[in-house]
Design a protein around this motif. Structure first.
Motif, mmCIF file in Angstrom:
data_model
loop_
_atom_site.group_PDB
_atom_site.id
_atom_site.type_symbol
_atom_site.label_atom_id
_atom_site.label_comp_id
_atom_site.label_asym_id
_atom_site.label_seq_id
_atom_site.Cartn_x
_atom_site.Cartn_y
_atom_site.Cartn_z
ATOM 1 N N PRO A 32 0.796 -1.238 0.000
ATOM 2 C CA PRO A 32 0.000 0.000 0.000
ATOM 3 C C PRO A 32 0.821 1.277 0.000
ATOM 4 N N GLU A 33 2.144 1.188 0.236
ATOM 5 C CA GLU A 33 2.987 2.381 0.214
ATOM 6 C C GLU A 33 3.558 2.672 -1.171
ATOM 7 N N GLN A 34 3.262 1.829 -2.148
ATOM 8 C CA GLN A 34 3.863 1.984 -3.465
ATOM 9 C C GLN A 34 3.021 2.849 -4.396
ATOM 10 N N VAL A 35 3.678 3.397 -5.424
ATOM 11 C CA VAL A 35 3.031 4.301 -6.376
ATOM 12 C C VAL A 35 3.487 3.967 -7.796
ATOM 13 N N PHE A 36 2.773 4.507 -8.777
ATOM 14 C CA PHE A 36 3.220 4.494 -10.166
ATOM 15 C C PHE A 36 3.787 5.877 -10.486
ATOM 16 N N ILE A 37 4.820 5.939 -11.310
ATOM 17 C CA ILE A 37 5.375 7.227 -11.731
ATOM 18 C C ILE A 37 5.416 7.267 -13.254
ATOM 19 N N ALA A 142 -7.451 14.654 -1.157
ATOM 20 C CA ALA A 142 -6.658 13.649 -1.855
ATOM 21 C C ALA A 142 -5.725 12.924 -0.896
ATOM 22 N N VAL A 143 -5.042 13.675 -0.027
ATOM 23 C CA VAL A 143 -4.109 13.063 0.917
ATOM 24 C C VAL A 143 -4.844 12.142 1.883
ATOM 25 N N ASP A 144 -6.037 12.547 2.325
ATOM 26 C CA ASP A 144 -6.823 11.692 3.213
ATOM 27 C C ASP A 144 -7.217 10.390 2.526
ATOM 28 N N GLU A 145 -7.586 10.470 1.237
ATOM 29 C CA GLU A 145 -7.960 9.264 0.501
ATOM 30 C C GLU A 145 -6.749 8.351 0.298
ATOM 31 N N ILE A 146 -5.574 8.946 0.111
ATOM 32 C CA ILE A 146 -4.348 8.159 -0.025
ATOM 33 C C ILE A 146 -4.035 7.450 1.290
ATOM 34 N N GLU A 147 -4.169 8.156 2.399
ATOM 35 C CA GLU A 147 -3.921 7.541 3.703
ATOM 36 C C GLU A 147 -4.914 6.423 3.989
ATOM 37 N N ASN A 152 -5.894 0.718 4.896
ATOM 38 C CA ASN A 152 -6.945 -0.296 4.761
ATOM 39 C C ASN A 152 -6.825 -1.185 3.533
ATOM 40 N N ALA A 153 -5.844 -0.930 2.681
ATOM 41 C CA ALA A 153 -5.773 -1.628 1.394
ATOM 42 C C ALA A 153 -5.686 -3.141 1.537
ATOM 43 N N MET A 154 -4.837 -3.625 2.430
ATOM 44 C CA MET A 154 -4.622 -5.065 2.495
ATOM 45 C C MET A 154 -5.857 -5.791 3.028
ATOM 46 N N VAL A 193 -1.165 7.554 -7.419
ATOM 47 C CA VAL A 193 -1.261 6.922 -6.110
ATOM 48 C C VAL A 193 -2.640 6.293 -5.950
ATOM 49 N N PHE A 194 -2.685 5.085 -5.403
ATOM 50 C CA PHE A 194 -3.971 4.476 -5.101
ATOM 51 C C PHE A 194 -4.641 5.213 -3.946
ATOM 52 N N GLY A 195 -5.956 5.274 -3.993
ATOM 53 C CA GLY A 195 -6.739 5.840 -2.910
ATOM 54 C C GLY A 195 -8.079 5.135 -2.859
ATOM 55 N N PHE A 196 -8.912 5.529 -1.903
ATOM 56 C CA PHE A 196 -10.265 4.993 -1.802
ATOM 57 C C PHE A 196 -11.265 6.118 -2.014
ATOM 58 N N LYS A 197 -12.294 5.845 -2.788
ATOM 59 C CA LYS A 197 -13.394 6.784 -2.961
ATOM 60 C C LYS A 197 -14.703 6.037 -2.754
ATOM 61 N N TYR A 198 -15.599 6.651 -1.983
ATOM 62 C CA TYR A 198 -16.896 6.017 -1.749
ATOM 63 C C TYR A 198 -17.784 6.182 -2.975
ATOM 64 N N SER A 199 -18.405 5.094 -3.408
ATOM 65 C CA SER A 199 -19.318 5.123 -4.545
ATOM 66 C C SER A 199 -20.755 5.047 -4.050
ATOM 67 N N ALA A 200 -21.533 6.091 -4.352
ATOM 68 C CA ALA A 200 -22.948 6.081 -3.986
ATOM 69 C C ALA A 200 -23.708 5.041 -4.796
#
Length: 249
Positions: A32-37, A142-147, A152-154, A193-200
């Motif tokens: 979960p700490e990894q990113v794409f560049i 954005a930073v909150d969604e990344i955190e 929680n990713a795993m 960066v991966f993040g989480f977004k709530y989908s209605a």
């Protein structure tokens, strides 16, 4: 630039389809700490080859035991263009912290540091407002969604692989062109960066990609490299939309 042949591309796609149904295998390719560049050259190639007007589409694959983001240009009809080679970037750890700078519309200037393990800390704010009066800015959101992804990713990936055999996990992402082409002349690279977004629609959290652009021309994380997040999120980062269909949980 990293490239895959068409045969390599199809193999990578099939590999991720197999991996995402097995949590043990997922753990080998995702942290979960990894990113794409993405480099500026890759973005220019993507824009040149892509025929779709509004969105890019990138596919997730597994190549040489690494999770990879594959830039797959589409035709006007939305089909994958058959090319000799496709650009890609592997999931990787940041070598240095990222400094995110945003000037808010009410003239308060804030600087945050997104550390290389994707935690945040606020370094400096010219004016502190009561929390109930402080608007939720694009950068902070954005930073909150990344955190949220980092923490929680795993658990999320384990549940999706065990209970749903990976069928609901991401395979591709729609990416608004503005996310990659914003200030194209000055941008050197973009950190995805991966993040989480709530989908209605699906009534649950979905994994997404957040794009943060480097407009200073410095190498990723180098001294002086500042990643600007504008108040209008469509300019420098956005939540890309995972490609449907998804099975409601």
């Amino acid at each position: 630039m990293a490239i895959l042949t068409y045969e390599n591309y199809t193999t990578a796609i099939k590999s991720w389809a197999e991996v995402k149904s097995n949590y043990t295998d997922i753990q080998k390719v995702i942290s979960p700490e990894q990113v794409f560049i993405l480099s500026r050259e890759q973005i220019e190639w993507f824009d040149k080859e892509n025929e779709a007007e509004t969105y890019f589409r990138a596919d997730i694959g597994v190549w040489e035991n690494n999770l990879v983001l594959i830039l797959t240009p589409r035709t006007n009809a939305g089909d994958v263009k058959t090319l000799e080679n496709y650009e890609f970037c592997p999931l990787q750890f940041l070598e240095n912290d990222l400094t995110l700078l945003q000037t808010k519309t009410y003239t308060v200037k804030s600087t945050y540091v997104l550390s290389k393990d994707l935690t945040k800390s606020q370094e400096d704010t010219d004016l502190n407002l009561p929390i109930m009066n402080e608007p939720v800015t694009g950068q902070l959101k954005a930073v909150d969604e990344i955190e949220s992804w980092r923490e929680n990713a795993m658990d999320y990936l384990q549940r999706e692989s065990v209970e749903f055999k990976g069928e609901r996990l991401f395979q591709s992402f729609y990416i608004p062109k503005a996310d990659l082409l914003h200030d194209e002349q000055n941008t050197r690279d973009i950190v995805c960066v991966f993040g989480f977004k709530y989908s209605a629609v699906y009534q649950r959290l979905l994994a997404t990609l957040i794009f943060i652009s480097n407009a200073t021309g410095e190498k990723v994380g180098a001294p002086g490299a500042v990643y600007a997040v504008q108040s209008d999120p469509s300019n420098t980062y956005d939540w890309s939309r995972p490609v449907p269909p998804y099975i409601p949980g």
